[in-house]
Design a protein around this motif. Structure first.
Motif, short mmCIF file in Angstrom:
data_model
loop_
_atom_site.label_atom_id
_atom_site.label_comp_id
_atom_site.label_asym_id
_atom_site.label_seq_id
_atom_site.Cartn_x
_atom_site.Cartn_y
_atom_site.Cartn_z
N GLY A 1 12.78 5.27 4.11
CA GLY A 1 11.54 4.98 4.82
C GLY A 1 10.74 6.23 5.11
O GLY A 1 9.51 6.27 4.93
N VAL A 2 11.42 7.28 5.58
CA VAL A 2 10.73 8.54 5.88
C VAL A 2 10.13 9.13 4.61
O VAL A 2 8.99 9.61 4.61
CB VAL A 2 11.70 9.53 6.55
CG1 VAL A 2 11.07 10.93 6.62
CG2 VAL A 2 12.06 9.06 7.95
N SER B 1 0.83 -1.21 0.00
CA SER B 1 0.00 0.00 0.00
C SER B 1 0.86 1.26 0.00
O SER B 1 0.52 2.26 -0.64
CB SER B 1 -0.94 0.00 1.21
OG SER B 1 -0.21 0.13 2.43
N ILE B 2 1.99 1.22 0.70
CA ILE B 2 2.89 2.39 0.71
C ILE B 2 3.52 2.57 -0.66
O ILE B 2 3.58 3.69 -1.19
CB ILE B 2 3.97 2.20 1.80
CG1 ILE B 2 3.34 2.25 3.19
CG2 ILE B 2 5.05 3.29 1.68
CD1 ILE B 2 4.28 1.90 4.31
N ASN B 3 4.00 1.49 -1.25
CA ASN B 3 4.63 1.59 -2.56
C ASN B 3 3.65 2.05 -3.64
O ASN B 3 4.04 2.72 -4.61
CB ASN B 3 5.24 0.24 -2.96
CG ASN B 3 6.51 -0.06 -2.18
OD1 ASN B 3 7.24 0.84 -1.79
ND2 ASN B 3 6.78 -1.34 -1.94
N TYR C 1 1.16 9.86 3.61
CA TYR C 1 0.30 9.55 4.76
C TYR C 1 0.50 10.55 5.89
O TYR C 1 1.58 11.08 6.09
CB TYR C 1 0.60 8.14 5.27
CG TYR C 1 0.44 7.11 4.19
CD1 TYR C 1 1.57 6.53 3.61
CD2 TYR C 1 -0.81 6.75 3.72
CE1 TYR C 1 1.45 5.61 2.59
CE2 TYR C 1 -0.93 5.83 2.70
CZ TYR C 1 0.20 5.26 2.13
OH TYR C 1 0.07 4.37 1.13
N SER C 2 -0.58 10.78 6.62
CA SER C 2 -0.52 11.65 7.79
C SER C 2 -0.06 10.82 8.98
O SER C 2 -0.86 10.19 9.67
CB SER C 2 -1.91 12.25 8.05
OG SER C 2 -1.89 13.03 9.22
#
Length: 352
Positions: free
Chosen positions: A195-196, A84-86, A203-204
């Protein structure tokens, strides 16, 4: 039950605690009778210790079934969290991160540190399992500090996501079965920043969590990475995750080295006090986690062997043991107990 070296387990004994794969699936379930075939297979895949049932140690309970189920779900969701992040999929991220939040909430409300930290695992997907276990440890430390609930949740979530940047480094480097080249190590040192960047763009997420991801390899003496910050410039929560990260990492087999013995891993953390880690964080680590897991067998300086049945609060290296066998003949005897806190002249020689 007792924690036994796999080479000392015999045909017909009963498995006391389930063994997980790194995807959270049960490889062998507690209660199964161990045959020589099972024992040899466990040796082949690198399992060193297992819990086995023993009526003389039936007051030792190390299986938290609710924790086990929640951990399995959290591990399964890690792949979806990364996906989901990618893919910048905020909806999918929130859906899967809730499963992890449930695990953290359970620890806050009902978790027992003595039954939650030491697991028997296999290692097909080290990174996801490591993130879950680091989060469990960090959450317990937050409870020990009596942090506000919001900070404990940030601590647990930051630990879950601390290595998310490794997905940008690549498996060739992350899983390399040997020392990294200088160039490869420089790339590895970028994973906190990766990562940051992955998290803050879409995303919040709280600043505490971002700090944990960015700073979990920083050291209080300024010799860490990626930014070589030092002292109180490092977020306290990030330094706590750093301790849990290192401790869990060395307690697991990797492609390039074998796991540390429990006392060696523990001493590594204590030796980093004031240099790698904040001294008060190491002190709280010492107050929270014991050196020797419940059920483990210790050889003492007087040649007696006994199994850990109880921890002495604030004395992590001085547990209470139950002696089951004659030290010379190795035959069963009417068991008795030795409290190392009350016997300062007796020391632990080895965990066996």
């Amino acid at each position: 039950m007792r924690l036994e070296l796999i080479n000392r387990v015999v045909d017909g004994e009963i498995l006391g605690k389930s063994i997980l794969t790194s995807e959270g699936k049960v490889l062998l379930r507690a209660g199964i009778k161990l045959t020589n075939q099972y024992i040899n297979k466990l040796k082949e895949i690198g399992v060193i210790y297992i819990y086995v049932e023993d009526d003389r140690l039936n007051d030792i309970c190390v299986e938290d079934t609710r924790m086990l189920e929640m951990k399995k779900h959290a591990i399964k969701n890690m792949a979806n969290i990364v996906k989901s992040i990618n893919n910048c999929d905020s909806k999918l991220f929130k859906k899967n991160i809730r499963q992890v939040e449930e695990l953290i909430n359970y620890i806050i409300d009902d978790g027992n540190v003595s039954t939650s930290v030491y697991d028997i695992k296999t290692f097909d997907n080290y990174t996801y399992l490591h993130c879950i276990d680091t989060s469990i440890m960090a959450t317990f430390m937050g409870l020990s500090f009596k942090f506000k609930e919001a900070d404990i949740k940030d601590l647990g979530m930051g630990a879950i996501l601390h290595d998310i940047g490794k997905t940008k480094v690549g498996n060739v480097i992350v899983n390399k079965p040997g020392p990294l080249t200088p160039e490869e190590f420089e790339e590895m040192k970028r994973h906190p920043s990766y990562g940051v960047d992955m998290l803050k763009e879409y995303y919040s997420i709280s600043q505490n969590i971002l700090d944990i991801v960015q700073q979990h390899h920083e050291r209080v003496d300024g010799k860490g990475y990626p930014n070589k910050i030092s002292g109180n410039k490092i977020n306290k929560l990030a330094n706590i995750v750093s301790i849990c990260d290192v401790y869990d990492a060395v307690n697991n087999d990797r492609s390039y080295r074998k796991k540390f013995k429990p006392n060696e891993a523990y001493e590594l953390i204590l030796s980093g006090s004031g240099s790698a880690f904040e001294s008060d964080n190491v002190l709280k680590f010492k107050e929270t986690f014991a050196v020797y897991p419940l059920g483990s067998c210790l050889k003492l300086s007087n040649d007696i062997e006994g199994y850990v049945i109880k921890q002495n609060s604030n004395y992590p290296d001085r547990p209470v043991l139950r002696v089951l066998y004659d030290s010379e003949t190795k035959k069963p005897i009417p068991f008795y107990e030795v409290d190392l806190l009350k016997n300062p002249d007796i020391t632990v020689e080895a965990i066996i």
